[in-house]
Design a protein around this motif. Sequence first.
Motif, PDB file in Angstrom:
ATOM      1  N   LEU A   1       1.825  10.024 -12.781  1.00 39.09           N
ATOM      2  CA  LEU A   1       2.796   8.938 -12.648  1.00 39.09           C
ATOM      3  C   LEU A   1       3.120   8.640 -11.197  1.00 39.09           C
ATOM      4  O   LEU A   1       3.316   7.491 -10.801  1.00 39.09           O
ATOM      5  CB  LEU A   1       4.076   9.263 -13.430  1.00 39.09           C
ATOM      6  CG  LEU A   1       3.929   9.273 -14.941  1.00 39.09           C
ATOM      7  CD1 LEU A   1       5.222   9.744 -15.599  1.00 39.09           C
ATOM      8  CD2 LEU A   1       3.550   7.895 -15.438  1.00 39.09           C
ATOM      9  N   TRP A   2       3.188   9.669 -10.372  1.00 32.50           N
ATOM     10  CA  TRP A   2       3.456   9.491  -8.941  1.00 32.50           C
ATOM     11  C   TRP A   2       2.330   8.684  -8.274  1.00 32.50           C
ATOM     12  O   TRP A   2       2.576   7.791  -7.476  1.00 32.50           O
ATOM     13  CB  TRP A   2       3.626  10.844  -8.274  1.00 32.50           C
ATOM     14  CG  TRP A   2       4.064  10.761  -6.863  1.00 32.50           C
ATOM     15  CD1 TRP A   2       3.267  10.788  -5.757  1.00 32.50           C
ATOM     16  CD2 TRP A   2       5.395  10.592  -6.388  1.00 32.50           C
ATOM     17  NE1 TRP A   2       4.037  10.676  -4.622  1.00 32.50           N
ATOM     18  CE2 TRP A   2       5.338  10.559  -4.982  1.00 32.50           C
ATOM     19  CE3 TRP A   2       6.628  10.501  -7.008  1.00 32.50           C
ATOM     20  CZ2 TRP A   2       6.468  10.408  -4.198  1.00 32.50           C
ATOM     21  CZ3 TRP A   2       7.754  10.352  -6.231  1.00 32.50           C
ATOM     22  CH2 TRP A   2       7.669  10.309  -4.845  1.00 32.50           C
ATOM     23  N   ASP A   3       1.085   9.027  -8.627  1.00 33.51           N
ATOM     24  CA  ASP A   3      -0.051   8.304  -8.051  1.00 33.51           C
ATOM     25  C   ASP A   3      -0.134   6.876  -8.566  1.00 33.51           C
ATOM     26  O   ASP A   3      -0.517   5.968  -7.828  1.00 33.51           O
ATOM     27  CB  ASP A   3      -1.359   9.036  -8.351  1.00 33.51           C
ATOM     28  CG  ASP A   3      -1.479  10.337  -7.595  1.00 33.51           C
ATOM     29  OD1 ASP A   3      -0.770  10.511  -6.580  1.00 33.51           O
ATOM     30  OD2 ASP A   3      -2.271  11.198  -8.025  1.00 33.51           O
TER      31      ASP A   3
ATOM     32  N   ARG B   1       2.428   5.079  -9.359  1.00 30.70           N
ATOM     33  CA  ARG B   1       3.507   4.352  -8.689  1.00 30.70           C
ATOM     34  C   ARG B   1       3.091   3.921  -7.294  1.00 30.70           C
ATOM     35  O   ARG B   1       3.458   2.853  -6.818  1.00 30.70           O
ATOM     36  CB  ARG B   1       4.748   5.236  -8.608  1.00 30.70           C
ATOM     37  CG  ARG B   1       5.977   4.528  -8.106  1.00 30.70           C
ATOM     38  CD  ARG B   1       7.145   5.475  -7.991  1.00 30.70           C
ATOM     39  NE  ARG B   1       6.971   6.428  -6.924  1.00 30.70           N
ATOM     40  CZ  ARG B   1       7.347   6.222  -5.659  1.00 30.70           C
ATOM     41  NH1 ARG B   1       7.903   5.090  -5.317  1.00 30.70           N
ATOM     42  NH2 ARG B   1       7.163   7.147  -4.750  1.00 30.70           N
ATOM     43  N   LYS B   2       2.276   4.749  -6.610  1.00 38.17           N
ATOM     44  CA  LYS B   2       1.823   4.431  -5.262  1.00 38.17           C
ATOM     45  C   LYS B   2       0.784   3.313  -5.229  1.00 38.17           C
ATOM     46  O   LYS B   2       0.590   2.688  -4.204  1.00 38.17           O
ATOM     47  CB  LYS B   2       1.216   5.668  -4.612  1.00 38.17           C
ATOM     48  CG  LYS B   2       2.223   6.684  -4.172  1.00 38.17           C
ATOM     49  CD  LYS B   2       1.470   7.816  -3.494  1.00 38.17           C
ATOM     50  CE  LYS B   2       2.386   8.782  -2.834  1.00 38.17           C
ATOM     51  NZ  LYS B   2       1.611   9.853  -2.187  1.00 38.17           N
TER      52      LYS B   2
END
Length: 80
Positions: free
Chosen positions: A74-76, A78-79
């Motif tokens: 999810l972090w990747d 979002r980026k």
Amino acid sequence: MFNNIVQILIAFLAGCGCFASCYLQSSAKVSKPNQKLYGDLGFVFLGLLFLGIGIFKTALLPGLITFCGAFSLLWDLRKM
């Protein structure tokens, strides 16, 4: 009996997903950012595989692997 069938089904599907994500991660046709996403997805499926086959006495380690893989995925995303 039903619990065993569900556990076997989870392990089989997670194993297929883990194999597919590892294959896609190592494929030369996939772009570099997508390789990172497939690597994170591999950790999610690996945690589910460990949870499905039940080799640990508790679900803490498989749950932690799944949670960390999902958080990283999810972090990747979002980026991007």
